[in-house]
Design a protein around this motif. Structure first.
Motif, PDB file in Angstrom:
ATOM      1  N   SER A 128      42.227  56.016   1.363  1.00 46.41           N
ATOM      2  CA  SER A 128      41.310  54.907   1.046  1.00 46.41           C
ATOM      3  C   SER A 128      42.050  53.616   0.754  1.00 46.41           C
ATOM      4  CB  SER A 128      40.436  55.274  -0.154  1.00 46.41           C
ATOM      5  OG  SER A 128      41.211  55.395  -1.329  1.00 46.41           O
ATOM      6  N   SER A 129      43.388  53.655   0.772  1.00 50.24           N
ATOM      7  CA  SER A 129      44.184  52.464   0.512  1.00 50.24           C
ATOM      8  C   SER A 129      44.057  51.458   1.653  1.00 50.24           C
ATOM      9  CB  SER A 129      45.660  52.848   0.356  1.00 50.24           C
ATOM     10  OG  SER A 129      46.484  51.712   0.348  1.00 50.24           O
ATOM     11  N   ALA A 130      44.141  50.186   1.310  1.00 52.00           N
ATOM     12  CA  ALA A 130      44.121  49.141   2.333  1.00 52.00           C
ATOM     13  C   ALA A 130      45.361  49.193   3.223  1.00 52.00           C
ATOM     14  CB  ALA A 130      44.011  47.772   1.672  1.00 52.00           C
ATOM     15  N   HIS A 180      36.870  51.914  -7.712  1.00 55.26           N
ATOM     16  CA  HIS A 180      37.698  52.515  -6.664  1.00 55.26           C
ATOM     17  C   HIS A 180      36.962  53.716  -6.054  1.00 55.26           C
ATOM     18  CE1 HIS A 180      41.690  50.593  -6.549  1.00 55.26           C
ATOM     19  NE2 HIS A 180      41.443  50.249  -7.792  1.00 55.26           N
ATOM     20  N   ASN A 212      38.437  47.490   3.734  1.00 55.33           N
ATOM     21  CA  ASN A 212      38.477  47.646   2.283  1.00 55.33           C
ATOM     22  C   ASN A 212      38.090  46.347   1.591  1.00 55.33           C
ATOM     23  OD1 ASN A 212      40.567  49.197   3.777  1.00 55.33           O
ATOM     24  ND2 ASN A 212      40.715  50.288   1.844  1.00 55.33           N
ATOM     25  N   ALA A 213      37.290  46.457   0.529  1.00 54.68           N
ATOM     26  CA  ALA A 213      36.900  45.342  -0.349  1.00 54.68           C
ATOM     27  C   ALA A 213      35.845  44.420   0.247  1.00 54.68           C
ATOM     28  CB  ALA A 213      38.115  44.516  -0.790  1.00 54.68           C
ATOM     29  N   THR A 269      44.928  49.677   6.915  1.00 61.90           N
ATOM     30  CA  THR A 269      44.538  48.596   7.826  1.00 61.90           C
ATOM     31  C   THR A 269      45.704  48.078   8.659  1.00 61.90           C
ATOM     32  OG1 THR A 269      44.855  46.891   6.115  1.00 61.90           O
ATOM     33  CG2 THR A 269      42.650  47.860   6.332  1.00 61.90           C
TER      34      THR A 269
END
Length: 359
Positions: A125-127, A105, A240-241, A130
């Protein structure tokens, strides 16, 4: 912190996963664009959590509020302000990581960069951020639609389960016909089974989203630093990811000789310049050539797993940490509208920039 994307068609997102809400300012959208709030809402509904058994059970309506820049069904040319309020936060699920660094993370890197972090769901930083991009991408899609450009993305791989054919052989109208958003029904069932099995093991699985753009005219993109494929790559790698991006023949193209890989030009019966193959993925020299643009985006397994893992805390002490809360066992089904959105934003920006290149 950089929160702005684009040059002429420009967005700035704001908000955190567990704050009052998230949102986006869209600046540079031309006045007079016919736009219904339901178009934005439809895009958000495809991304929202809790939409199927394969996604996180967090329940967010993700109801968009248009605060400015829109009047009587049309954009006004002023900054378009879109707000999505958070409703189903469970911040107590994250108190156990207030001083812990979750494996893979952004906890440690945020601490190193800013000296503090919002540990509730990952904060910025959380998705969840988006969702704001998807809202803005729906506006860009409406603009592109006026010019005959359409972006369609789908899940082409989950773990080791892959769609056996290329996009040309698929009915992309089937993308939303199943929970996985894979337009190959037999493969979609196998993907769904793999996601369920992974979830039941308290683990996660990654995969690939394929994007297809049709109707792009020749001439979009810049020949040096702002190449069209470079801008698409930057856009996708900001999600993210995401761990990889390739377009056209991609890495597989390295297995061909130049005589096999080159796309020969010809003029069709309508007098249009075409290529007999499309290993270039619709982009040559950083500029669109009028053929379909296609690309692939690789997503890693979601970092939060409901298993105990070895890590450290912010004092450098070794600890064991297990994930809590509500998380996707596979991000791919909800990533499809995010990939769509980022591609729409890049192309809308490039379309506006192209208008300034010639008299």
């Amino acid at each position: 912190m950089s929160n702005t994307f684009g040059r002429l068609f420009r967005i700035t997102t704001f908000g955190e996963s567990h704050g009052p809400g998230i949102g986006v300012i869209v600046d540079g959208c031309p006045a007079g664009l016919a736009l219904e709030a339901q178009e934005i809402q439809t895009a958000l509904d495809r991304r929202r959590p809790g939409q199927s058994e394969l996604t996180t059970p967090r329940q967010e309506a993700d109801q968009v509020e248009v605060l400015a820049g829109w009047f009587e069904g049309y954009t006004t040319g002023t900054p378009l302000s879109l707000l999505i309020r958070n409703q189903d936060q469970r911040s107590h699920d994250y108190t156990h990581i207030q001083h812990a660094y979750r494996p893979s993370h952004a906890d440690y890197t945020y601490d190193q960069k800013y000296g503090r972090r919002d540990y509730r769901g990952g904060g910025r930083s959380s998705a969840r951020e988006t969702a704001a991009r998807v809202a803005a991408g729906a506006v860009a899609a409406a603009f592109l639609r006026q010019h005959g450009i359409q972006v369609q993305s789908y899940v082409s791989q989950v773990g080791g389960v892959k769609v056996p054919v290329g996009y040309e052989e698929l009915d992309l109208g089937l993308i939303d016909s199943n929970m996985v958003r894979c337009p190959h029904p037999e493969t979609a069932e196998r993907m769904a089974d793999l996601i369920r099995q992974t979830r039941d093991r308290h683990d996660t699985v990654g995969g690939v989203v394929t994007g297809v753009v049709r109707g792009v005219p020749a001439g979009l993109g810049e020949p040096v630093f702002d190449k069209l494929h470079a801008e698409l790559g930057k856009a996708m790698l900001s999600i993210n990811a995401v761990k990889g991006f390739e377009y056209g023949s991609g890495f597989e193209g390295t297995l061909l000789f130049g005589s096999e890989h080159n796309d020969a030009f010809y003029t069709d019966e309508a007098g249009q310049v075409r290529t007999r193959t499309n290993h270039s993925g619709g982009i040559q020299g950083g500029i669109s050539n009028g053929q379909d643009i296609y690309f692939r985006v690789a997503f890693k397994p979601v970092a939060t797993i409901l298993q105990s893992q070895a890590t450290i805390n912010d004092q450098g002490e070794a600890i064991a940490l297990a994930g809590k809360g509500r998380h996707d066992p596979c991000v791919l089904p909800r990533a499809v509208p995010i990939v769509d959105a980022m591609a729409n934003l890049v192309l809308a920006d490039m379309l506006l920039r192209a208008r300034a290149n010639r008299v």
